[in-house]
Design a protein around this motif. Structure first.
Motif, PDB file in Angstrom:
ATOM      1  N   SER A 173      21.640  14.307  69.252  1.00  0.00           N
ATOM      2  CA  SER A 173      21.740  12.867  69.516  1.00  0.00           C
ATOM      3  C   SER A 173      20.362  12.253  69.682  1.00  0.00           C
ATOM      4  O   SER A 173      19.422  12.917  70.152  1.00  0.00           O
ATOM      5  CB  SER A 173      22.564  12.618  70.781  1.00  0.00           C
ATOM      6  OG  SER A 173      22.597  11.239  71.099  1.00  0.00           O
ATOM      7  N   THR A 174      20.242  11.002  69.277  1.00  0.00           N
ATOM      8  CA  THR A 174      19.024  10.233  69.545  1.00  0.00           C
ATOM      9  C   THR A 174      19.265   9.171  70.616  1.00  0.00           C
ATOM     10  O   THR A 174      18.378   8.376  70.915  1.00  0.00           O
ATOM     11  CB  THR A 174      18.524   9.540  68.265  1.00  0.00           C
ATOM     12  OG1 THR A 174      19.563   8.688  67.763  1.00  0.00           O
ATOM     13  CG2 THR A 174      18.140  10.555  67.201  1.00  0.00           C
ATOM     14  N   LYS A 192      27.022   4.353  67.703  1.00  0.00           N
ATOM     15  CA  LYS A 192      25.679   3.812  67.888  1.00  0.00           C
ATOM     16  C   LYS A 192      24.604   4.893  67.741  1.00  0.00           C
ATOM     17  O   LYS A 192      23.413   4.606  67.823  1.00  0.00           O
ATOM     18  CB  LYS A 192      25.558   3.182  69.280  1.00  0.00           C
ATOM     19  CG  LYS A 192      26.533   2.047  69.555  1.00  0.00           C
ATOM     20  CD  LYS A 192      26.213   0.813  68.708  1.00  0.00           C
ATOM     21  CE  LYS A 192      26.924  -0.436  69.232  1.00  0.00           C
ATOM     22  NZ  LYS A 192      28.397  -0.324  69.167  1.00  0.00           N
ATOM     23  N   ASP A 193      25.048   6.135  67.557  1.00  0.00           N
ATOM     24  CA  ASP A 193      24.096   7.251  67.440  1.00  0.00           C
ATOM     25  C   ASP A 193      23.524   7.315  66.024  1.00  0.00           C
ATOM     26  O   ASP A 193      23.972   6.609  65.116  1.00  0.00           O
ATOM     27  CB  ASP A 193      24.795   8.568  67.798  1.00  0.00           C
ATOM     28  CG  ASP A 193      23.842   9.587  68.412  1.00  0.00           C
ATOM     29  OD1 ASP A 193      22.623   9.445  68.217  1.00  0.00           O
ATOM     30  OD2 ASP A 193      24.334  10.514  69.081  1.00  0.00           O
ATOM     31  N   GLN A 198      29.653  11.805  66.523  1.00  0.00           N
ATOM     32  CA  GLN A 198      29.171  12.926  67.330  1.00  0.00           C
ATOM     33  C   GLN A 198      28.828  14.090  66.414  1.00  0.00           C
ATOM     34  O   GLN A 198      29.633  14.483  65.564  1.00  0.00           O
ATOM     35  CB  GLN A 198      30.233  13.366  68.341  1.00  0.00           C
ATOM     36  CG  GLN A 198      29.741  14.468  69.276  1.00  0.00           C
ATOM     37  CD  GLN A 198      30.741  14.794  70.374  1.00  0.00           C
ATOM     38  OE1 GLN A 198      31.655  14.018  70.629  1.00  0.00           O
ATOM     39  NE2 GLN A 198      30.561  15.922  71.026  1.00  0.00           N
ATOM     40  N   THR A 199      27.628  14.636  66.561  1.00  0.00           N
ATOM     41  CA  THR A 199      27.199  15.769  65.740  1.00  0.00           C
ATOM     42  C   THR A 199      26.636  16.868  66.623  1.00  0.00           C
ATOM     43  O   THR A 199      26.227  16.636  67.768  1.00  0.00           O
ATOM     44  CB  THR A 199      26.134  15.335  64.710  1.00  0.00           C
ATOM     45  OG1 THR A 199      25.071  14.666  65.399  1.00  0.00           O
ATOM     46  CG2 THR A 199      26.724  14.429  63.644  1.00  0.00           C
ATOM     47  N   ASN A 200      26.606  18.073  66.048  1.00  0.00           N
ATOM     48  CA  ASN A 200      26.187  19.256  66.800  1.00  0.00           C
ATOM     49  C   ASN A 200      25.364  20.182  65.918  1.00  0.00           C
ATOM     50  O   ASN A 200      25.350  20.042  64.690  1.00  0.00           O
ATOM     51  CB  ASN A 200      27.425  20.027  67.284  1.00  0.00           C
ATOM     52  CG  ASN A 200      28.456  19.152  67.952  1.00  0.00           C
ATOM     53  OD1 ASN A 200      28.290  18.740  69.083  1.00  0.00           O
ATOM     54  ND2 ASN A 200      29.528  18.844  67.230  1.00  0.00           N
ATOM     55  N   LEU A 201      24.704  21.140  66.566  1.00  0.00           N
ATOM     56  CA  LEU A 201      24.088  22.235  65.819  1.00  0.00           C
ATOM     57  C   LEU A 201      25.196  23.193  65.409  1.00  0.00           C
ATOM     58  O   LEU A 201      26.107  23.482  66.182  1.00  0.00           O
ATOM     59  CB  LEU A 201      23.056  22.958  66.692  1.00  0.00           C
ATOM     60  CG  LEU A 201      21.824  22.166  67.109  1.00  0.00           C
ATOM     61  CD1 LEU A 201      20.924  23.018  67.992  1.00  0.00           C
ATOM     62  CD2 LEU A 201      21.056  21.666  65.902  1.00  0.00           C
TER      63      LEU A 201
END
Length: 477
Positions: A173-174, A192-193, A198-201
């Protein structure tokens, strides 16, 4: 004058040639004998200094860890322990090493101490040997797949899907953690990311690799994967490397054939190409075993374990048969297992897997057809409706080293399984598309690279087979 590596010089018989060699001082004794190593081999080359004609200031700078350049004559050694040595004509100090401060002195250090100095531990014999074997294994893996018609596929490291369904993932996330945007329900608004979701490694490149196998036929991934599992054991890392082949039109039997052939091939490769390092690691392990109580010592040396895998056919056993064996074995009946086996459906632990390999069958084992409720959603459901076409490869001393399956290629069945596990179809719409357009039987497996390196080197802790281990509360270096 030839500029050579230590490995080249030690295998040379061209005596009286003038050579230049650069490396790091391992030891310097009697103001005369330098043991020099440049990383090309576990073995040092002895360099004999004419100390009477060498300045005292230079001699004082020849300390353990110092980088030096030597020009001299390669000669047949008169002493024991080496066949060649260098009669030194000229020494240049390239980089000093203060003996009062340099932590890697020529003595035995604990692995805990060396982990705290992971940037320097590679200068020890043990870690240089481990990392050369690791490098050779990596090359052997790529070579095997290329020679067998596979294409190397680079799976994404950042992903919006959870291949395992475990939820133990590192978020990417930023967003400012102190000013998280919220939606109407009060939860974080990931729209808004940076990626708008939602993202992950990634924990696995398998799902993406499947899509490529359904066009290229045979692909494999070899990349970093991440698990946010708060586990401080000798077998777990938060960041590690995975090898994941996927093959279109392969069923479970083909998958087991591939796993066995692959493992035998890469281990045969290092037995052939890493003899000095494996001999050193074999001797290290034998010395370590002597300090253990007799009942805790391994029955096989490191080299015997490696040859054990190469020379024995892997025994294929159904999960149901394995449960019967374990339920009726002495350790279970006498309550010696930490986790007792009482009924079909139990998730096998390392102690059970090792019993099957080391005590019962005395060969590597492939277990197959596991209960569906202890395996992942993407594994093909058998006709009995309660087991899936899964397989695990079990090794002596380590237990499971490979996990794989025939994938569920039937769209309706896959959708039913996802629904039962509350897996959102909208998140994996692209994965389901491969079941809509030209679906076919396909299979694959995953092999944790560090587990393989651990087995190949005999190291007891997985943190010692990766350059900079990432574990709970530890991201140093």
């Amino acid at each position: 004058m030839n500029k050579c590596t230590v490995a080249e010089l030690l295998s040379s018989n061209s005596f009286l040639q003038e050579v230049t060699i650069k490396g790091w001082v391992r030891t310097f004794r009697a103001n005369r004998f330098i043991a020099l190593n440049d990383g090309s081999t576990i073995n040092n080359i002895q360099c004999v200094v004419d100390f009477e004609n060498t300045s005292e200031a230079t001699l004082k700078r020849i300390t353990t860890g110092a980088a030096i350049s030597i020009k001299g004559t390669l000669t047949e050694s008169q002493g024991k322990g080496q066949s060649v040595e260098i009669q030194v004509n000229e020494i240049e100090i390239l980089g000093d090493s203060n003996p009062e401060e340099y932590p890697i002195q020529p003595k035995k250090h604990s692995f805990e101490f060396l982990r705290e100095n992971a940037h320097l531990r590679i200068r020890t014999n043990t870690f240089s040997a481990v990392m050369r074997v690791r490098s050779a294994l990596s090359f052997a893996i790529h070579k095997y797949f290329v020679e067998n018609g596979f294409y190397h596929f680079h799976a994404p490291i950042i992903t919006g899907s959870d291949a395992e369904g475990a939820g133990e993932m590192f978020q990417v996330s930023t967003l400012n953690p102190n000013k998280l945007p919220k939606n109407e329900t009060g939860t974080v608004d990931h729209s808004k990311d940076f990626f708008g979701k939602q993202t992950n490694l990634t924990v696995s490149g398998q799902l993406e690799a499947e899509t490529y196998a359904m066009a290229l036929g045979k692909v494999y991934t070899f990349g970093p994967t991440f698990r946010a599992e708060n586990s401080n054991t000798t077998r777990h890392l938060a960041e590690f490397w995975m090898i994941e082949p996927e093959v279109a039109f392969n069923n479970l039997d083909d998958n087991m054939d591939l796993a066995e052939d692959f493992i035998k091939s890469v281990i045969s490769d290092i037995l052939k190409n890493c003899k000095d390092d494996l001999a050193f690691l074999n001797d290290r392990l034998l010395q370590e075993e002597k300090s253990k109580p007799q009942n805790e010592r391994s029955e096989l040396s490191l080299l015997e374990k490696l040859n054990f895998v190469v020379e024995n056919n892997f025994k294929r056993v159904s999960y149901t048969e394995a449960i019967d064996i374990l339920r009726n074995c002495k350790p279970n009946k006498n309550k010696k297992f930490q986790y007792l086996i009482n009924e079909w459906g139990a998730d096998l632990q390392s102690e059970h897997e090792r019993y099957l390999v080391e005590k019962h069958f005395k060969c590597p084992v492939i277990l197959f057809d596991y209960p569906a409720n202890i395996k992942a959603f993407y594994m093909r459901l058998n006709e009995d409706g309660k087991t899936v076409r899964a397989m695990d490869v079990l090794f002596p001393g380590i237990g499971e080293i490979v996990g794989g399956s025939q994938r569920e290629e039937r769209l309706e069945v896959l959708q039913q399984k996802m629904k039962a596990l509350n897996i959102d179809e909208h998140e994996l719409w692209w994965y389901l598309d491969t079941r809509k357009f030209g679906t076919a039987v396909h299979s694959g497996f995953g092999l944790g690279f560090e587990r393989l390196v651990q087995y190949a080197t005999g190291m007891g802790n997985i943190r010692d087979v990766i350059p900079y281990p990432r574990t709970p509360q530890n991201a140093e270096f």
